[in-house]
Design an enzyme around this catalytic site. Structure first.
Site, PDB file in Angstrom:
ATOM      1  N   GLY A   1       3.205  -5.161  -5.348  1.00 43.03           N
ATOM      2  CA  GLY A   1       2.386  -4.069  -4.849  1.00 43.03           C
ATOM      3  C   GLY A   1       1.786  -3.239  -5.972  1.00 43.03           C
ATOM      4  CB  SER A   2       0.567   0.254  -5.965  1.00 47.08           C
ATOM      5  OG  SER A   2      -0.308   0.095  -4.876  1.00 47.08           O
ATOM      6  CB  THR A   3       4.884  -1.325  -9.454  1.00 40.94           C
ATOM      7  OG1 THR A   3       5.121  -2.582  -8.825  1.00 40.94           O
ATOM      8  CG2 THR A   3       5.640  -0.235  -8.724  1.00 40.94           C
ATOM      9  CG  PHE A   4       0.582  -6.466 -10.772  1.00 44.34           C
ATOM     10  CD1 PHE A   4       1.465  -7.256 -11.496  1.00 44.34           C
ATOM     11  CD2 PHE A   4      -0.774  -6.739 -10.851  1.00 44.34           C
ATOM     12  CE1 PHE A   4       0.999  -8.289 -12.286  1.00 44.34           C
ATOM     13  CE2 PHE A   4      -1.241  -7.781 -11.639  1.00 44.34           C
ATOM     14  CZ  PHE A   4      -0.352  -8.556 -12.355  1.00 44.34           C
TER      15      PHE A   4
END
Length: 746
Positions: free
Chosen positions: A334-337
C-alpha cells in the site's frame, strides 16, 4: 626252528598293480580332500579375520565394554547486550534396567508404584517395561529437572534399589519465554527446528563425548578395569543483533495493535538499524512460549473452537504461531511503498519539490477508475511534498507514469523486492512481482501506490532504510558474530552494503518529505514529543477483501538511526476508529518510538510548546523552607501550590524523584496533614486534550501526553490512557493519555 615253507606262491603281478593303484588313488583323494578342507578353512578364516574383522571386532568391543554418551552442550544464544535468550541447562534422564532388577531380585511393584507416584506415570506401564528382562535401558523420563531427579534419587537411596538409574544430560531452556519467539525458534531431539536454532544448527551443535568402561559377560561394569574418556566439544555461541529491551517495547506495541483493533489475523513489527541492516527487534502475532512450543499460546487462535476442533486443527494452529509474518509471509504494502516511488522519481529527475499535481479524487487508467483516499473533490492542487503528505494516489500514479515501466521495474530489482533478502533465518519468502509491470500502464499505475504486488515486511523495511540512509541497501541480519567456548570469534557479519540505489542528495530530500508527512500529513499521529520523526502511513487492499494497515517511521529525521515498520492484518471496522494506518498504527508507533529513542540514548530536543509537557524529575523539597522550596521548584520549571500555613515543607505531592510532565503542579504541605485517600482515575477516552486534562487534574492526578501534539485541533481526541478508568491510585499519579487526530484518512 620252524621249518621254512617250501614252494610258496607269489601274488600275480596284476594283483600287485591293482593294489598300487588303490593306494595311489587313496592318497590322491586324501590329498584332494585335504586341500579342499584347507581351502574351505582358509576361506572361512579369511572371511572372519579379514572381511568381517571390523564387524566382529565391533561386536567384541560391545560385548566387553559399556559406552556411555557424554552429551555436548548446545551453544548459547545472546542478545547484543549479553542477555541470554537460549541456553542448555542441566537435566537428567531417568531409566531402569529390567535385567539388573531381575538379577538383584528387586521388588518390582515397589519400584513401579514409587516411580509412578514421583514421575506421574502409570505403574502398569513401568511394569510392562520390566518384562523386557534382557534390556538394560528402558527410559521413563527424559530431561527431568533437578528437583524431580532429586526425588527419584532419594527414593533409590531409601530403598537401596538396584536397576534404577539417573543419568546427567541437558535440556534447552529459554529464559525470556515468548520474547522474540519466532526469531529465536526452538530445538527438539533432532536439533534446531525453527528460527535461529535451525538456521545455525550446525554452529550451535557440538560433538558428543563418550565414556568407555569394561564389563563382564553379563554386561555388568567390572571394577578396577579401564575407563576411557572422550571429551565432548560444546557448540558455538550466537551473539545476535536483538536488544531485549527494544524487543519488549515492540512486542508491547504489536500486542496493543491486535488488542485494540485486531480481528485475530495478527500483526507484526520490525525495528532495524538504518545504517547496517541489523535487526534490533522483530515481533509477530500470534506468538508462542519457546519452552512449550507445542501448546497454543494466544487464545484468539482458538476462539470459537471446540476442544475437538482444536485437536483436529492442532498442526495448522501451531504452524500459524510458529510463523513469522515479518519474514515468512508477503503482503501488498500500500501507501508505505510511495516512499520508494518518491525516491525513484527524485533520482531520475522526473519530479522536484516544485512539481505540481492536481487531484480530483480519482483518475482513469486504461478504462479503470482508481480512487484517492480523499474522494471528490479530492486534494486539489498540491506540490510534491504535499502530495506525499496527503498520500494522494492520483499524484503518485502520475509520478509512476513519469518514471516508466522499464525504470520502475529496474528499481524494484535494485531495491531487492523481487527476491529474498538473505536474512539469516529460516523460511524467508520471496516477493512477487507480476510480469505486467514491464509493459502495462495499469500495472505501473497500481504499483506506484503500492498495490497489485507482494513483498515481505523485512524486504520492504530494508528498501525503506535505503531511501533514508544515503541510498545504501543492506542485507538484514540477526547474528552479529559467532564465538567458540573459549570466546574466540569464529565468524563476524560483514555489513558492507549490497549496492547504492539512490544518491545521498535524493535520500536527503526523501528524509525531509517524510518528516513533513509526520508533522503535517497522514502520519501526524506518529509524532513523538522532543524528536524529529519521518514516516509514511499505509492502508492496502487485500485480494479477496479486507485491508492491511501499516506505518513505517524513522528517527531522528535529520540523522536516521533506527527505522520501524508496524502492520496489522484485517483490523476491525467496529472499533469506532477510522480504518487506516494513520489512525490505528501511527499512534501505537508513536508510543513504541517514544520508549525506544530515549533507551538508545538519543537526546530529545523540545520545542517551546513541547517543553511544557516534557517529562522531568520532581525535586525533593521536604524539609526546606517555603521560600527555598519555591525557588528550587521554579528553577526546575514546576509550578506549585501550598496547603497549610507553616514555614517548612513537611510533605509534597508528587514525591521527590517522581517523573512527571513539566506542566505538573506540585502540592506542598506546610504542616498540614497529607491526605491518604486514594484518587479514582476518570475515563478520558474520546475527550479533547483540554477536557481530559481538566478531568484528570480534578481527580488529583497529573496528565502526561503522547501522540498528536496539536492539542488545539477539534479533531484531536484521546484514544487510550495508561491507567484504566475506575482504578484507585495515589494522589499525584501520572496518567499518560495518547491523542490522535481523527482527520487522517490513510
Amino acid at each position: 626252528m620252524a621249518p621254512r615253507p617250501q614252494n610258496q606262491k607269489r601274488r600275480p603281478e596284476s594283483a600287485r598293480r591293482a593294489n598300487r593303484i588303490i593306494q595311489t588313488r587313496t592318497l590322491l583323494l586324501l590329498g584332494v580332500f585335504g586341500v579342499l578342507t584347507f581351502v574351505l578353512l582358509f576361506t572361512q578364516l579369511y572371511h572372519w579375520q579379514i572381511t568381517e574383522h571390523d564387524e566382529l571386532q565391533s561386536v567384541a568391543v560391545r560385548q566387553q565394554t559399556l559406552r556411555t554418551t557424554v552429551e555436548a552442550s548446545r551453544g548459547t544464544i545472546y542478545d547484543r547486550n549479553g542477555t541470554i535468550l537460549a541456553m542448555s541447562a542441566s537435566a537428567e534422564d531417568i531409566f531402569i534396567s529390567p535385567k539388573e532388577i531381575i538379577e538383584n531380585d528387586q521388588d518390582q511393584n515397589l519400584i513401579a508404584n514409587g516411580l509412578a507416584e514421583i514421575l506421574d506415570l502409570d505403574p502398569a506401564g513401568i511394569l510392562k517395561k520390566m518384562e523386557k528382562t534382557t534390556s538394560q535401558y528402558e527410559i521413563l523420563v527424559k530431561k527431568a529437572d533437578d528437583e524431580l531427579a532429586d526425588r527419584v534419587r532419594e527414593f533409590i537411596n531409601e530403598n537401596d534399589l538396584k536397576g534404577v538409574f539417573i543419568r546427567p544430560t541437558s535440556k534447552r531452556t529459554y529464559p525470556k519465554g515468548t520474547l522474540a519467539s519466532q526469531v529465536i525458534g526452538f530445538a527438539n531431539e533432532n536439533g534446531g527446528a525453527m528460527g535461529l536454532e535451525a538456521a545455525y544448527n550446525d554452529e550451535l551443535t557440538g560433538e558428543n563425548g563418550m565414556v568407555v568402561t569394561a564389563r563382564d559377560r553379563d554386561g555388568r561394569s567390572v571394577l578396577y578395569q579401564y575407563d576411557q574418556y572422550f571429551d565432548a566439544e560444546n557448540g558455538c555461541d550466537l551473539h545476535t543483533t536483538l536488544d531485549t529491551t527494544i524487543q519488549y517495547y515492540l512486542e508491547k506495541g504489536v500486542q496493543e495493535l491486535e488488542a485494540r483493533f485486531g480481528t485475530g489475523k495478527g500483526a507484526e513489527g520490525i525495528v532495524m538499524d538504518v545504517n547496517t541492516g541489523a535487526v534490533l527487534a522483530m515481533a509477530s502475532l500470534p506468538t508462542y512460549d519457546l519452552n512449550s512450543p507445542g501448546t497454543v499460546y494466544n487464545d484468539f487462535l482458538t476462539s470459537g473452537m471446540t476442544e475437538e476442533q482444536v485437536l483436529e486443527n492442532m498442526s495448522d494452529l501451531l504452524n500459524k504461531q510458529w510463523r513469522s509474518k515479518a519474514i515468512n509471509d508477503t503482503y501488498e504494502p500500500g501507501s508505505t511503498f510511495k516512499t520508494l516511488t518518491l525516491a525513484m522519481a527524485l533520482e531520475e529527475n522526473v519530479v522536484d519539490l516544485n512539481t505540481g499535481f492536481y487531484c480530483s479524487g480519482s483518475v482513469k487508467i486504461e478504462g479503470e477508475t482508481i480512487n484517492c483516499s480523499k474522494r471528490a473533490p479530492g486534494h486539489g492542487q498540491q506540490n510534491l511534498t504535499q502530495a506525499f503528505a496527503n498520500s494522494c494516489n492520483p499524484a503518485f500514479i502520475n509520478i509512476g507514469l513519469r518514471i516508466g515501466n522499464d525504470k520502475f521495474y529496474q528499481y524494484m530489482l535494485d531495491f531487492g523486492l523481487t527476491e529474498k533478502t538473505g536474512v539469516d533465518t529460516t523460511g524467508e519468502a520471496s516477493g512477487f512481482v507480476n510480469s505486467e509491470i514491464k509493459y502495462s500502464t495499469l500495472a505501473l499505475a497500481c504499483y506506484a501506490f503500492g498495490q497489485n504486488f507482494n513483498v515481505t515486511p523485512i524486504a520492504l523495511l530494508a528498501a525503506q532504510c535505503a531511501c533514508v540512509n544515503g541510498g545504501y541497501l543492506y542485507t538484514p541480519y540477526l547474528v552479529e558474530e559467532i564465538t567458540d567456548q573459549d570466546g574466540n570469534v569464529v565468524s563476524k557479519h560483514d555489513s558492507t552494503p549490497i549496492r547504492q540505489v539512490v544518491s545521498e542528495e535524493t535520500s536527503a530530500l526523501v528524509r525531509d518529505i517524510m518528516e513533513y508527512e509526520v508533522t503535517s500529513g497522514t502520519g501526524k499521529n506518529g509524532q513523538v514529543a522532543g524528536y524529529r520523526i519521518g514516516g509514511k502511513t499505509g492502508t492496502a487492499d487485500k485480494v479477496g477483501g479486507g485491508v492491511i494497515v501499516s506505518f513505517v517511521c524513522f528517527a531522528p529525521a535529520d540523522d536516521p538511526q533506527v527505522m520501524m515498520l508496524l502492520t496489522l492484518d484485517e483490523p476491525s471496522k467496529w472499533t469506532g476508529t477510522y480504518v487506516s494506518g494513520g489512525n490505528m498504527v501511527a499512534p501505537v508507533a508513536s508510543s513504541v518510538m517514544g520508549e525506544i529513542l530515549p533507551y538508545l540514548g538519543i537526546e530529545p530536543s523540545y520545542t517551546a510548546e513541547e517543553l511544557v509537557g516534557a517529562d522531568k524529575t520532581v525535586p525533593n523539597v521536604v524539609g526546606l523552607s517555603k521560600d527555598a522550596a519555591a525557588e528550587r521548584l521554579s528553577a526546575n520549571g514546576f509550578s506549585f501550590r501550598t496547603v497549610g500555613s507553616g514555614d517548612t515543607v513537611t510533605d509534597q505531592t508528587p514525591a521527590g524523584g517522581a517523573i512527571v510532565p513539566n506542566s505538573a503542579e506540585i502540592i506542598l504541605y506546610l504542616g498540614a496533614e497529607k491526605s491518604t485517600d486514594k484518587c479514582i482515575v476518570p475515563n478520558v477516552v474520546g475527550d479533547s486534550a483540554a477536557t481530559a486534562n481538566q478531568k484528570i487534574v480534578n481527580a488529583g492526578l497529573i496528565m502526561g501526553v503522547s501522540g498528536a501534539t496539536n492539542a488545539s485541533s477539534s479533531t484531536v481526541r484521546a484514544i487510550s490512557q495508561s491507567i484504566a478508568a475506575g482504578t484507585e491510585v495515589e494522589a499525584g499519579t501520572v496518567v499518560r493519555v495518547q491523542f490522535s487526530d481523527s482527520s487522517v484518512r490513510d
